[in-house]
Design a protein around this motif. Structure first.
Motif, PDB file in Angstrom:
ATOM      1  N   ASP A   1      -2.358 -17.025 -23.454  1.00 49.32           N
ATOM      2  CA  ASP A   1      -1.765 -15.785 -22.951  1.00 49.32           C
ATOM      3  C   ASP A   1      -0.254 -15.923 -23.036  1.00 49.32           C
ATOM      4  O   ASP A   1       0.347 -16.752 -22.327  1.00 49.32           O
ATOM      5  CB  ASP A   1      -2.211 -15.518 -21.516  1.00 49.32           C
ATOM      6  CG  ASP A   1      -1.700 -14.175 -21.001  1.00 49.32           C
ATOM      7  OD1 ASP A   1      -1.138 -13.411 -21.814  1.00 49.32           O
ATOM      8  OD2 ASP A   1      -1.868 -13.895 -19.791  1.00 49.32           O
ATOM      9  N   LEU A   2       0.377 -15.123 -23.883  1.00 47.97           N
ATOM     10  CA  LEU A   2       1.817 -15.261 -24.102  1.00 47.97           C
ATOM     11  C   LEU A   2       2.633 -14.885 -22.883  1.00 47.97           C
ATOM     12  O   LEU A   2       3.760 -15.353 -22.714  1.00 47.97           O
ATOM     13  CB  LEU A   2       2.247 -14.406 -25.302  1.00 47.97           C
ATOM     14  CG  LEU A   2       1.656 -14.800 -26.656  1.00 47.97           C
ATOM     15  CD1 LEU A   2       2.129 -13.857 -27.735  1.00 47.97           C
ATOM     16  CD2 LEU A   2       2.010 -16.231 -27.017  1.00 47.97           C
ATOM     17  N   GLU A   3       2.109 -13.980 -22.020  1.00 48.59           N
ATOM     18  CA  GLU A   3       2.861 -13.554 -20.830  1.00 48.59           C
ATOM     19  C   GLU A   3       2.684 -14.505 -19.656  1.00 48.59           C
ATOM     20  O   GLU A   3       3.363 -14.361 -18.639  1.00 48.59           O
ATOM     21  CB  GLU A   3       2.425 -12.157 -20.411  1.00 48.59           C
ATOM     22  CG  GLU A   3       2.888 -11.042 -21.328  1.00 48.59           C
ATOM     23  CD  GLU A   3       2.064 -10.930 -22.576  1.00 48.59           C
ATOM     24  OE1 GLU A   3       2.602 -10.527 -23.620  1.00 48.59           O
ATOM     25  OE2 GLU A   3       0.848 -11.265 -22.498  1.00 48.59           O
ATOM     26  N   ASN A   4       1.798 -15.465 -19.761  1.00 46.65           N
ATOM     27  CA  ASN A   4       1.549 -16.399 -18.659  1.00 46.65           C
ATOM     28  C   ASN A   4       2.752 -17.315 -18.505  1.00 46.65           C
ATOM     29  O   ASN A   4       3.173 -17.965 -19.460  1.00 46.65           O
ATOM     30  CB  ASN A   4       0.287 -17.215 -18.948  1.00 46.65           C
ATOM     31  CG  ASN A   4      -0.139 -18.048 -17.747  1.00 46.65           C
ATOM     32  OD1 ASN A   4       0.574 -18.153 -16.751  1.00 46.65           O
ATOM     33  ND2 ASN A   4      -1.327 -18.622 -17.842  1.00 46.65           N
ATOM     34  N   PRO A   5       3.347 -17.401 -17.289  1.00 48.66           N
ATOM     35  CA  PRO A   5       4.519 -18.292 -17.112  1.00 48.66           C
ATOM     36  C   PRO A   5       4.214 -19.738 -17.436  1.00 48.66           C
ATOM     37  O   PRO A   5       5.112 -20.493 -17.815  1.00 48.66           O
ATOM     38  CB  PRO A   5       4.882 -18.092 -15.639  1.00 48.66           C
ATOM     39  CG  PRO A   5       4.292 -16.771 -15.255  1.00 48.66           C
ATOM     40  CD  PRO A   5       3.048 -16.639 -16.069  1.00 48.66           C
ATOM     41  N   ALA A   6       2.954 -20.151 -17.286  1.00 45.23           N
ATOM     42  CA  ALA A   6       2.607 -21.532 -17.610  1.00 45.23           C
ATOM     43  C   ALA A   6       2.605 -21.780 -19.106  1.00 45.23           C
ATOM     44  O   ALA A   6       2.674 -22.931 -19.552  1.00 45.23           O
ATOM     45  CB  ALA A   6       1.236 -21.882 -17.021  1.00 45.23           C
ATOM     46  N   ASN A   7       2.510 -20.712 -19.874  1.00 49.89           N
ATOM     47  CA  ASN A   7       2.527 -20.843 -21.331  1.00 49.89           C
ATOM     48  C   ASN A   7       3.966 -21.002 -21.797  1.00 49.89           C
ATOM     49  O   ASN A   7       4.849 -20.255 -21.372  1.00 49.89           O
ATOM     50  CB  ASN A   7       1.899 -19.600 -21.972  1.00 49.89           C
ATOM     51  CG  ASN A   7       1.607 -19.810 -23.444  1.00 49.89           C
ATOM     52  OD1 ASN A   7       2.502 -20.100 -24.218  1.00 49.89           O
ATOM     53  ND2 ASN A   7       0.348 -19.664 -23.811  1.00 49.89           N
ATOM     54  N   PRO A   8       4.257 -21.954 -22.682  1.00 48.36           N
ATOM     55  CA  PRO A   8       5.653 -22.154 -23.124  1.00 48.36           C
ATOM     56  C   PRO A   8       6.190 -21.032 -23.989  1.00 48.36           C
ATOM     57  O   PRO A   8       7.349 -21.060 -24.384  1.00 48.36           O
ATOM     58  CB  PRO A   8       5.584 -23.475 -23.912  1.00 48.36           C
ATOM     59  CG  PRO A   8       4.174 -23.553 -24.377  1.00 48.36           C
ATOM     60  CD  PRO A   8       3.342 -22.921 -23.299  1.00 48.36           C
ATOM     61  N   GLY A   9       5.377 -20.024 -24.301  1.00 45.88           N
ATOM     62  CA  GLY A   9       5.859 -18.898 -25.103  1.00 45.88           C
ATOM     63  C   GLY A   9       5.883 -19.173 -26.590  1.00 45.88           C
ATOM     64  O   GLY A   9       6.610 -18.514 -27.327  1.00 45.88           O
TER      65      GLY A   9
END
Length: 945
Positions: free
Chosen positions: A470-478
């Protein structure tokens, strides 16, 4: 499916600006030259190049009717600004140029808004035909040059003669330019080359003794330009010769016991331009014998692994010649079959590997056995020989790693894709070319890379997703693109392997609407704000990752009665600017609606709106307007002080000021302060008052006309402290007052004085066009009059040609017969001039001196008597007058007596003579002669000068 070149890609319409791809188009490697007939010579190629049939055809249009790169570049130049300076252009480069040779230099000119420089440096996006022989190198700042790469080396004979490079550049504002550089390959004369064995080694030639003279060897040489070659050999004393075709002949019958056993000849081949190459030929004289040799080696089958290096020994073939007895035999070994993978030492019989032996390539992949026929003979030619067939078995080894085509994969997956989704099966793209099944098995292992924990790889090569991204997840580094590496490895020793790169792009999904920071915006703006000024900024954000590009626009309001749009918003930044002047007296508040829209690469466009209120702040920006603004008055000189002059008053109005805010004062023309206004402030009406009497009798006043410039300001109600910051506007009224003198007053004048009237043409600087228009009209009128005069003179000369004269044109033309002038005035000016040349006057025959720069002339001092000169002039005049005809005589006889008397008086009047010490110029002498001729026409004679 192969990618379509950018020059042939179909155009799509986008609202956003099209951006070029970041990758460069890789040029296809140059194809090897096909074997065929001999290439035409240089003269033939030049003839074909000049003839219409030999011209290179222009590149064909792309498939489906798309435009060629040249048409695309021309249309691109019409659409884009000119960033590439010096392009399009044509340049040349010589064949066989080394890497780094400069071919062409050009500059990049940035647009005024590109303050940060070049976003994408100039690069070759395509070429016709495809090539990697050129590259673009920076020279520093915004200067670039095209250089050769040396890969491949340019060859005029085997490669295309020209290349069209499409060069692309982009600045930081997004402005792009695309132009074409055409590079022509020029031919270079190269040294002739030997072919065959002479090209790589010294050729050994064997000649039997007692052989009659004959051709013993044919030299194989060629010129890259297909020019005719000339052959020669050294030393010239050797018993050999060479023909024009390159054939080497022996010139005698050799005796092994008397003649040398070996000869070394230097064979030289030369082209028409003098370039040459030399090789050595070793000629050996061989003794003859009469017995057949036999093989002593019994083995017939040999086994070797593939890929043995050249020179590896395979077998040692031995033989014996009965003629030699117990002494060592001098035998010659050779391979009769045409197989270049093996060679045999002609003296020792050692069989060696000569070329690459690949078990995995055809035909050895199907038939790994090689049969050779080895021959031994006791003489190089016409001797006794014996043959033997041997078999060489090629064994397979694991020498090839597994390879994948392509070696990198690009896959896409939407964010929030379900775990377990299959992405790619790598086994379908990989293989091992080893022939033996035990050597061509492989597995997939070693999945690594950032984010590889979201993927799983099976040993069979199947790649799947194991996690949700999930790109919007803060845990995801983007991270949008994951780079994974996979190792494909042989199972057999030595376990060769290759690396596969897998790029997985996570496609964002447009899930959220753009959101303004404020639901409504309020801006306060002064009404005197300049047009084009920014009055505020709106801003919207998008929670999607990566954020979509947000475009701002005004969808409602922002107009007035006179303007459709009085406000403008930057589509990318959200800055609000004014397009027309604001007026508080007309509209105090403007309300309009702005919209923020996002258009993702994929998905539907989403938008939201916000309200913007612009409050216009009042400013003193209106000037006082007075009526009348110009007036002329006349007053008597004895008008009483304090009188309202002619009852004149001015009445002023100001749209943004109180009537009590006006102040009146005379700024110019009020000499001796005779005039004033009452009241001077606090009212919108003021009267013109005479403040003091005129005094012309005592000379205090001299001016009878007064031009007053009255200023009316609107700062009367502003305190002295605020006047430095308060905006003040000023109106202007112009008054012309003429003072009328008392009729009973006697004006005394001083005799003998001169009245000088001076007139000046004054114009306002703002009316610059008035003198410009007048000057331009006068120049056009003068040009028209000059043209008409020239036409009139041409017409007169064509209708009335002058009487025939001598071919030589005199310096002083004798005038035509005209009415005698009433008065002749001669002005003498003495100039200190250096006379550096001399010539003879064709009219008078006298010598004169002249200045080559200014043209000034004077008679040269001579002892020649003047009477002869005058006689020549009179004879010349009489000759010219004799051809005038009867009409001229009759016209002269009809003159009135009064006119004749005037002409006689003018003719008999003596001419001014030069003063003492002053020389007479040729022009003055011609004038004196002219007057004498006129007097003769009138029947009078002049005394001799």
């Amino acid at each position: 499916m192969p990618a379509v070149p950018r020059a042939c890609a179909p155009r799509r319409r986008h609202r956003a600006r099209a951006r070029p791809e970041g990758r460069r188009t890789r040029a296809a490697p140059a194809l090897p030259l096909r074997p065929g007939p001999t290439r035409p010579g240089r003269a033939e190629r030049e003839r074909r190049h000049r003839s219409p049939a030999g011209r290179a055809r222009p590149p064909a249009l792309c498939a489906s009717g798309l435009r060629a790169p040249q048409s695309l570049a021309r249309s691109a130049r019409r659409r884009r600004p000119q960033l590439l300076q010096g392009l399009p252009a044509t340049s040349t480069v010589e064949e066989n140029s080394a890497a780094g040779v400069a071919v062409y230099n050009f500059n990049v000119t940035l647009s005024p808004l590109a303050s940060e420089g070049v976003a994408n440096l100039p690069t070759t996006v395509n070429s016709n035909p495809l090539t990697e022989a050129f590259d673009i190198q920076s020279k520093g700042s915004l200067e670039f040059r095209v250089i050769t790469t040396g890969k491949p080396v340019l060859d005029y004979e085997t490669m295309p003669k020209s290349f069209d490079l499409q060069i692309f550049v982009e600045d930081t504002t997004g402005r792009t330019d695309l132009n074409i550089l055409t590079i022509h390959i020029t031919d270079k004369n190269e040294h002739p080359v030997f072919r065959g064995n002479m090209a790589i080694e010294t050729v050994m030639i064997y000649v039997l003794e007692r052989t009659p003279p004959e051709r013993i060897y044919q030299v194989d040489a060629a010129d890259p330009e297909n020019a005719k070659l000339k052959y020669s050999l050294l030393p010239a004393t050797a018993p050999f010769s060479i023909s024009e075709s390159g054939a080497i002949f022996s010139t005698k019958e050799f005796d092994y016991e008397k003649d040398p056993h070996s000869y070394f000849l230097n064979i030289t081949v030369t082209d028409p331009d003098g370039l040459n190459s030399t090789r050595t030929v070793n000629i050996n004289i061989i003794n003859i014998n009469d017995e057949r040799p036999y093989f002593t080696t019994k083995q017939r089958i040999y086994r070797i692994p593939e890929e043995q290096s050249p020179g590896t020994s395979v077998a040692n073939i031995t033989a014996k010649d009965p003629d030699d007895g117990d002494s060592p035999s001098r035998l010659f070994y050779s391979i009769q079959s045409s197989d270049r993978r093996f060679s045999i030492n002609p003296a020792t019989g050692e069989l060696q590997v000569a070329g690459r032996i690949d078990r995995d390539a055809l035909p050895l992949r199907l038939h790994p056995n090689i049969s050779l026929v080895v021959q031994v003979e006791d003489s190089p030619s016409s001797g006794h020989a014996r043959e033997m067939e041997i078999t060489i078995v090629i064994e397979d080894v694991n020498d090839n790693p597994p390879e994948c085509n392509p070696s990198s994969f690009r896959k896409e997956a939407n964010e929030n894709t379900t775990p377990g989704t299959f992405l790619v099966d790598l086994r379908n793209y990989c293989k091992d070319i080893d022939a033996d099944p035990s050597n061509n098995q492989f597995i997939f292992t070693g999945l690594s890379g950032f984010g590889s924990n979201n993927f799983a790889l099976q040993s069979t090569g199947r790649l799947m997703m194991t996690g949700t991204i999930d790109l919007e997840n803060p845990a995801n580094p983007g991270v949008e693109v994951y780079t994974l590496t996979v190792r494909v490895q042989d199972i057999a020793h030595p376990n060769y392997s290759n690396i596969i790169y897998i790029y997985i792009r996570i496609k964002p999904v447009n899930e959220f609407l753009p959101v303004f920071r404020n639901l409504s915006y309020v801006f306060s703006v002064s009404e005197i704000t300049k047009v084009g000024s920014s009055i505020g900024r709106v801003h919207a954000t998008d929670k999607d990752w990566p954020p979509n590009v947000i475009t701002y626009s005004i969808v409602a309001g922002a107009g007035t009665r006179d303007y459709t749009n009085i406000f403008w918003i930057s589509p990318t930044r959200g800055d609000v600017r004014i397009l027309a002047r604001l007026d508080y007296e007309t509209t105090q508040k403007h309300i309009f609606t702005v919209q923020a829209s996002e258009r993702p690469v994929e998905g539907q466009e989403k938008s939201t709106t916000a309200s913007v209120t612009v409050n216009v702040l009042e400013v003193n920006d209106e000037e006082p307007v007075c009526s009348p603004n110009f007036f002329s008055l006349q007053i008597p000189v004895d008008l009483a002080v304090g009188t309202n002059i002619n009852g004149f008053r001015i009445e002023c109005q100001d749209r943004d000021s109180d009537p009590r805010s006006f102040r009146y004062f005379i700024n110019e023309g009020n000499e001796n302060n005779h005039f004033t206004f009452s009241p001077t402030a606090g009212s919108n009406i003021s009267r013109l008052i005479l403040a003091s009497r005129f005094d012309y009798e005592n000379g205090l006043d001299t001016n009878w006309v007064y031009s007053l410039r009255v200023h009316i300001t609107d700062d009367n109600l502003v305190s002295a402290r605020d006047k430095t910051t308060h905006l003040t506007k000023t109106g202007t009224v112009t008054l012309s007052i003429r003072v009328i003198p008392n009729p009973t007053t006697v004006t005394t004048t001083t005799p003998g004085f001169t009245v000088v009237t001076r007139r000046e043409n004054l114009y306002s600087p703002s009316a610059w066009y008035v003198p410009f228009t007048v000057t331009l009209g006068a120049l056009l009128l003068l040009g028209l009059l000059g043209h008409l005069g020239l036409l009139l003179l041409t017409k007169l000369h064509s209708c009335c040609p002058p009487a025939g004269k001598a071919h030589s044109t005199p310096l002083i033309n004798a005038p035509e017969k005209k009415k005698p002038k009433k008065e002749v005035t001669v002005t003498m000016t003495k100039l200190n001039t250096i006379f550096d040349g001399e010539a003879r006057d064709p009219v008078t025959g006298r010598m004169y001196e002249f200045n080559t720069r200014s043209g000034a002339r004077r008679w040269k001092k001579s002892k020649e008597p003047l009477q002869s000169v005058l006689a020549m002039q009179v004879m010349s005049s009489a000759t010219e007058k004799s051809g005038q005809g009867v009409d001229g005589a009759e016209a002269a006889s009809k003159k009135e007596p009064s006119e004749k008397r005037k002409e006689l008086t003018a003719a008999t009047k003596p001419a001014a003579k030069p003063s003492a010490g002053q020389s007479e110029t040729p022009g003055q002498a011609g004038l004196r002669l002219q007057k004498k001729e006129e007097s003769e026409d009138g029947g009078l004679s002049l005394p001799a000068p």
